[in-house]
Design a protein around this motif. Sequence first.
Motif, PDB file in Angstrom:
ATOM      1  N   GLU A 295      -2.754  -6.958  -4.389  1.00 23.36           N
ATOM      2  CA  GLU A 295      -1.777  -5.995  -4.877  1.00 23.36           C
ATOM      3  C   GLU A 295      -2.316  -5.145  -6.022  1.00 23.36           C
ATOM      4  OE1 GLU A 295       1.947  -7.812  -5.837  1.00 23.36           O
ATOM      5  OE2 GLU A 295       1.889  -9.146  -4.099  1.00 23.36           O
TER       6      GLU A 295
ATOM      7  N   GLU B  76       2.255   1.740  -0.385  1.00 22.97           N
ATOM      8  CA  GLU B  76       2.853   0.908  -1.424  1.00 22.97           C
ATOM      9  C   GLU B  76       2.325   1.234  -2.818  1.00 22.97           C
ATOM     10  OE1 GLU B  76       5.354  -1.282  -0.913  1.00 22.97           O
ATOM     11  OE2 GLU B  76       5.303  -0.440   1.118  1.00 22.97           O
TER      12      GLU B  76
ATOM     13  N   ARG C  30      -0.550  -2.073  -4.690  1.00 21.64           N
ATOM     14  CA  ARG C  30       0.447  -1.379  -5.504  1.00 21.64           C
ATOM     15  C   ARG C  30      -0.180  -0.646  -6.678  1.00 21.64           C
ATOM     16  NH1 ARG C  30       3.244  -4.095  -8.536  1.00 21.64           N
ATOM     17  NH2 ARG C  30       2.170  -6.101  -8.484  1.00 21.64           N
TER      18      ARG C  30
END
Length: 432
Positions: A39, A83, A62
Motif C-alpha cells: 500500500e 487507489e 495508496r
Amino acid sequence: MHTLEQLRAGQLAGVRRLKLCCGLSDFPREIFDLADSLEILDLSGNALSMLPDDLPRLHKLRIIFCSDNLFTTLPAVLGSCEELSMIGFKANRIRHVPAAALPPRLRWLTLTDNAIEVLPDELGNCHELQKLMLAGNCLSRLPATLANCRQLELVRIAANRFTALPDCLLSLPRLSWLAYAGNPFSEARELAAPADAGAAGVAWQRLELAQQLGEGASGVIYRARLDGCTDVAVKVFKGAMTSDGLPRSEMAACVSAGAHPSLIPILGMLAGHPQQASGLVMPLIDAAFGNLAGPPSLASCTRDVYADGARFDASQALAIAHGIASAVCQLHARGIVHGDLYGHNILHTAAGACLLGDFGAASMFVPGSPQGDLLQGIEARAFGVLLGELIAHGAAPLPLLQALHEACLQDDVLRRPRFDVIERTLLEMFPA
C-alpha cells in the motif's frame, strides 16, 4: 528500511509498506511480487528517473514517495493507479507535470523543490485534493480551475515566481493553512522586517551545543549554553529550501512578530555557523511545557494527531484558545499570517499557559487591505479547526466554544470573525 536482498529473497512477502534507499537507477521488478499487499511504496533517495508502465499492477498502492531522485517529468503512469491518493516527489528535477499523472483519488500532492513552471488545468478535477505542496518551484500562476478543489485545506506556494497571490485560492471554502512567502509580490515586506533586538546576531562561537530537542520541517532544535552560563535553544535550518519555504522568510516573520506572552521569544539570529547555516537563538522553554498535539499522519492528512487519552478541562481549553487567539491577533495587526496554526506548533502547560512557535510557513500581508481581510479569514478557519480539536478532547462538553468554532468554519471567508473579535469573545467567557 528494507534491502534489495530481502526483496529478492522473498523475505518481504505480505508487507504493506516498502522502503528502499540503495542507489537504485531502475525500478526493481521484484516489487510486483508484493502486489497483493503493498500500500505504501517509498523509493526516496535513489537515482530513479522513470517508473514502469505497468505500475498499476500494484493494485493496492495508496501512497508513493520518490523524493530525492532524478525525475524530470512526473510519471504519467501514476494517474492510472486507481487507489493512489498520496504522491511525494520532492527535490527532483521535475519541469513537466502531465495531466495524465493525476490519479482520480488524489488527496495529497507534494512537488516541493523542483523546477515546475506550469501545472495542468486538470488539477482542478482532483475534487478530493486536501494538501498541495509546491514551494520552491518556478510557478508564476496556478490554474484557475483549482477553485474547483473545494476540499483543499493546505497549500504551500512559497519561493516561486508569483507576482500576485492567485485569486483562485482566496475563496476556497476549506483553505486553512497557506504559505506564500519568498515570492516577488511578498519579498519587499520581508526585506523590510524591522532590525530590532530580535534581529541581532548571536555568534556561533558563543554557543555550546548539547542534545537535540526536536526537529521540524524547516530545522533541528538543539539545547545549548550561551556564553557558558545561559541555557538556550538553537534552531538550525536544514538548508536553502524546506517544505514550507525559505529560512530567510521564517526569520523575517519571527523578528517582525514582536514580544507576546504566547509567542516563543527570539534572542537573535545565528551568525557565523561553520557551514553557513541560518538559525535562530531562543530562550530555553520550561520543561513544564509540552506539545499540544503531534503533526498530521499519512492517514489524517491535514489533521493533527493527539495522544491517546488527551483531555482538556474547560479552564485549560479556554486558556489555550485565548492565549493563541491573542498571539495571532498581534501577528495580524503586524501584517503576518502564521500559515501553520496547528496544535503541533503549540506548547502548553497543565494550567493552560501556551506558546505558539514555528514560523516556517509564515507570510506577510498589508494590514487593512481587502486581500489581508481574506487571509485573516483563512487563518480563522485554522483556528476553528483547533477549537474543534479542543472541544473533541474536552473532559466535559464545552458549549461556550462551540458557537465560536462554528463561526470560524463557515464557508464564506469574509463572514468568519477576525482575531480581535475572537480574542474579545474568548475573554468574555472567563469567569468573572
